[in-house]
Design a protein around this motif. Structure first.
Motif, short mmCIF file in Angstrom:
data_model
loop_
_atom_site.label_atom_id
_atom_site.label_comp_id
_atom_site.label_asym_id
_atom_site.label_seq_id
_atom_site.Cartn_x
_atom_site.Cartn_y
_atom_site.Cartn_z
N THR A 27 29.09 -60.35 -6.74
CA THR A 27 30.05 -61.43 -6.81
C THR A 27 30.81 -61.48 -5.50
O THR A 27 31.04 -60.46 -4.87
N ARG A 28 31.14 -62.70 -5.09
CA ARG A 28 31.90 -62.88 -3.86
C ARG A 28 33.16 -63.67 -4.20
O ARG A 28 33.08 -64.75 -4.78
N HIS A 29 34.31 -63.12 -3.87
CA HIS A 29 35.61 -63.72 -4.18
C HIS A 29 35.79 -63.96 -5.67
O HIS A 29 36.54 -64.85 -6.08
N LEU A 30 35.05 -63.24 -6.49
CA LEU A 30 35.11 -63.35 -7.95
C LEU A 30 34.80 -64.75 -8.46
O LEU A 30 35.11 -65.10 -9.58
N THR A 31 34.17 -65.58 -7.63
CA THR A 31 33.81 -66.94 -8.05
C THR A 31 32.31 -67.17 -7.96
O THR A 31 31.73 -67.82 -8.82
N GLU A 32 31.67 -66.68 -6.92
CA GLU A 32 30.23 -66.83 -6.74
C GLU A 32 29.52 -65.62 -7.32
O GLU A 32 29.93 -64.50 -7.06
#
Length: 131
Positions: A27-32
């Motif tokens: 996960t990246r920035h908890l969004t992607e």
């Protein structure tokens, strides 16, 4: 990046990697959220898989495969890329070579000159094109 789970596969998506890969949910920035397939022999990323929403609102699976890793200035870079959507390969790119640290002409990335029809010299001010 945050690796939240790891599974071992005996068959990778990519024809370009070894037979055994691990699947890492990232996960990246908890969004992607996407999955990386990592070649268990070389530890190179052999594929990235993610779900996206198409222009018509349908969810699709996008897989980008990486292969033909060769050293470039001391770093292994993929020279082959393939993109598939819902299992259908749409694009394949093969790169002949990279040329790192190329000397570029001075000013190639400088701001445009004011009065040349390309906006004001002050990058902080809004652009007004009045004729």
């Amino acid at each position: 990046f945050f690796f939240s789970s790891r599974r071992r596969h005996t068959r990778c998506l990519s024809d370009w990697s070894s037979d055994v890969c691990s699947s890492d949910l990232v996960t990246r920035h908890l969004t992607e959220v996407f999955t990386l397939l990592v070649d268990a022999r070389t530890y190179l990323i052999s594929a990235r898989s993610e779900e996206r929403v198409s222009a018509n609102g349908r969810k699709v699976r996008v897989v980008t495969e990486f292969g033909d890793f060769r050293p470039v200035a001391g770093v292994l870079l993929a020279h082959q890329f393939a993109v598939s959507i819902d299992g259908r390969r749409l694009q394949e790119t093969r790169i002949q070579g990279f040329e790192p640290n190329v000397d570029l002409p001075r000013g190639i990335f400088s701001a445009p000159v004011a009065g040349a029809g390309q906006g004001p010299a002050d990058p902080g001010s809004p652009v007004h094109d009045v004729k």
